[in-house]
Design an enzyme around this catalytic site. Structure first.
Site, short mmCIF file in Angstrom:
data_model
loop_
_atom_site.label_atom_id
_atom_site.label_comp_id
_atom_site.label_asym_id
_atom_site.label_seq_id
_atom_site.Cartn_x
_atom_site.Cartn_y
_atom_site.Cartn_z
N ASP A 279 73.46 13.32 -33.98
CA ASP A 279 72.55 13.54 -35.13
C ASP A 279 71.45 12.47 -34.92
O ASP A 279 71.60 11.25 -34.98
CB ASP A 279 73.24 13.36 -36.58
CG ASP A 279 72.36 13.91 -37.79
OD1 ASP A 279 71.08 13.79 -37.37
OD2 ASP A 279 72.92 14.15 -38.91
N LYS B 214 61.21 12.04 -40.94
CA LYS B 214 61.02 10.44 -41.11
C LYS B 214 60.05 9.92 -40.38
O LYS B 214 59.13 9.22 -40.97
CB LYS B 214 62.38 9.73 -40.98
CG LYS B 214 63.65 9.89 -41.74
CD LYS B 214 64.36 11.32 -41.78
CE LYS B 214 65.49 11.42 -42.77
NZ LYS B 214 66.19 13.03 -42.64
N TRP C 19 76.67 10.63 -43.44
CA TRP C 19 75.53 11.27 -44.45
C TRP C 19 76.33 12.00 -45.37
O TRP C 19 77.35 13.07 -44.73
CB TRP C 19 74.64 11.84 -43.60
CG TRP C 19 73.49 12.53 -44.41
CD1 TRP C 19 73.07 12.17 -45.67
CD2 TRP C 19 73.07 14.06 -44.29
NE1 TRP C 19 71.97 12.98 -45.96
CE2 TRP C 19 71.99 14.25 -45.23
CE3 TRP C 19 73.49 15.01 -43.33
CZ2 TRP C 19 71.52 15.39 -45.37
CZ3 TRP C 19 72.74 16.12 -43.51
CH2 TRP C 19 71.72 16.36 -44.42
#
Length: 398
Positions: free
Chosen positions: A212, A247, A130
């Site tokens: 993560d 999300k 990311w």
């Protein structure tokens, strides 16, 4: 005082969003933005979230600060979602969790904690990872090193190369960042046997895993997506976990996430957690309440939880269904390249295998906006644009 300052380049993905917004082509497609979209191109508010917010309006009695760690009864919800309700780690008190402003806030606190307390620790991240990972840890003074991960030839994980690099380069006390599921940006995940090997390595080399978990539920299921993380957590003495609710609850702008620390004993976990509290206090002082209250309301209400679980399943099935449709329609369009790997990837993102030249031609000639790396957000595909997308890719790829 500011005359010497020079403007710096903006985030290329944000620039892509702006370019799409300014494009007048009615057929334009945005496959750059990293948010879930429905078939109408909207990022909807989940019905479970709307109902939870209605209850909040009725029941909220104060806007007082939550405290450094957020609401006390929010931490168990984080832990149960990540590790499962029957986790021995939870029962033994070896995990402590705090609410944070999104997964990004959790990573920033983790970076500050590592920088201040793990002397000389370097962070190892996947190549690619990311885009904000490197910036967050560099800003805290942590050196970031990339390890081999994505193989553009096979569209899979370069696991042998990854392990050879980690074996050669990682030292005791370093930190290994892993994506729990739905790897951003490639969509190519570690297999469970990879987690087994990595767990042995972490214990042998005495390094700290930082996982993560930004997309839980968007791969194969809420529990299935955490299988690797749970395997490692149960077998390693220490771990940091940064997770996001943005999300899977669709509450992006409400900024809700969590940071968890797992230690060898309950006392060690509490000691580390107290230091994390200091890092929070010196950073944003206290987290916002709204997003966490939404999550707490849903997770603690059986009816709302069942509704939310159904909605997560629908989002996941839509994304995975779009992957299958893309593969079928690209093949039917006569494209020369084999895109079947897209169906095997997981999460919102896909490394499409398109070259920089092809991506830029799609942008200039067909108003299709994909990141320069070829990463596209699958959730931006819909029934109304998939044919145009596949036909355009076929023209560009040949």
């Amino acid at each position: 005082m500011f005359k010497h300052l020079k403007a710096v380049p903006g985030d290329p993905l944000l620039a892509l969003i702006v370019a799409h917004q300014q494009d007048s082509n009615p057929k334009k497609i945005d496959l750059g933005v990293g948010v879930y979209k429905d078939d109408l191109g909207r990022t909807p508010i989940l019905e479970s979230v709307k109902k939870a917010e209605a209850l909040m309006v009725q029941n909220e009695e104060t806007k007082a600060y939550l405290g450094v760690y957020g609401a006390a009864d929010f931490a168990p919800l984080i832990q149960n979602l990540l590790l499962g309700k029957d986790s021995d780690i939870i029962k033994q008190g070896r995990i402590q969790s705090t609410q944070t402003p999104g997964g990004t806030g959790a990573l920033k606190v983790a970076a500050d904690f590592i920088s201040a307390n793990l002397d000389g620790a370097r962070l190892f991240v996947s190549d690619p990872t990311w885009g904000n990972h490197v910036s967050i840890f560099n800003s805290a003074g942590v050196e970031v090193i990339e390890y081999p991960y994505y193989d553009a030839t096979t569209n899979d994980v370069r696991f042998d190369d990854m392990m050879a690099f980690l074996e050669a380069e990682m030292k005791q006390g370093d930190v290994l960042l892993l994506h729990a599921c739905c790897h951003n940006p490639t969509g190519v995940d570690l297999k469970l046997e990879h987690w087994h090997t990595l767990t042995d390595f972490v214990n042998k080399r005495n390094v700290l895993p930082l996982v993560d978990a930004a997309y839980q539920g968007f791969g194969d299921g809420l529990d299935e997506d955490m299988a690797g993380l749970r395997y490692m957590a149960e077998r390693t003495p220490s771990m940091l976990i940064a997770n996001s609710f943005s999300k899977n609850f669709g509450i992006y702008r409400d900024r809700c996430g969590g940071l968890s620390v797992i230690a060898e004993t309950a006392e060690e976990a509490k000691n580390a957690f107290s230091i994390i509290g200091q890092a929070i206090r010196a950073n944003y002082s206290m987290p916002p309440a709204h997003g966490a209250t939404v999550v707490h309301t849903i997770m603690s209400n059986p009816e709302l939880y069942a509704m939310w679980e159904k909605e997560v399943t629908e989002m996941r099935n839509r994304i995975n269904g779009l992957r299958s449709q893309l593969v079928q329609k690209l093949a039917a369009s006569g494209v020369s390249k084999d895109f079947s790997f897209i169906e095997k990837q997981r999460g919102m993102f896909s490394y499409s295998g398109l070259t920089l030249e092809q991506v830029r031609k799609l942008r200039s000639d067909y108003s299709i906006y994909i990141a320069d790396t070829g990463r596209m957000s699958v959730a931006g595909v819909s029934d109304s644009n998939i044919d145009y997308l596949c036909e355009s890719i076929a023209k560009v790829v040949g």
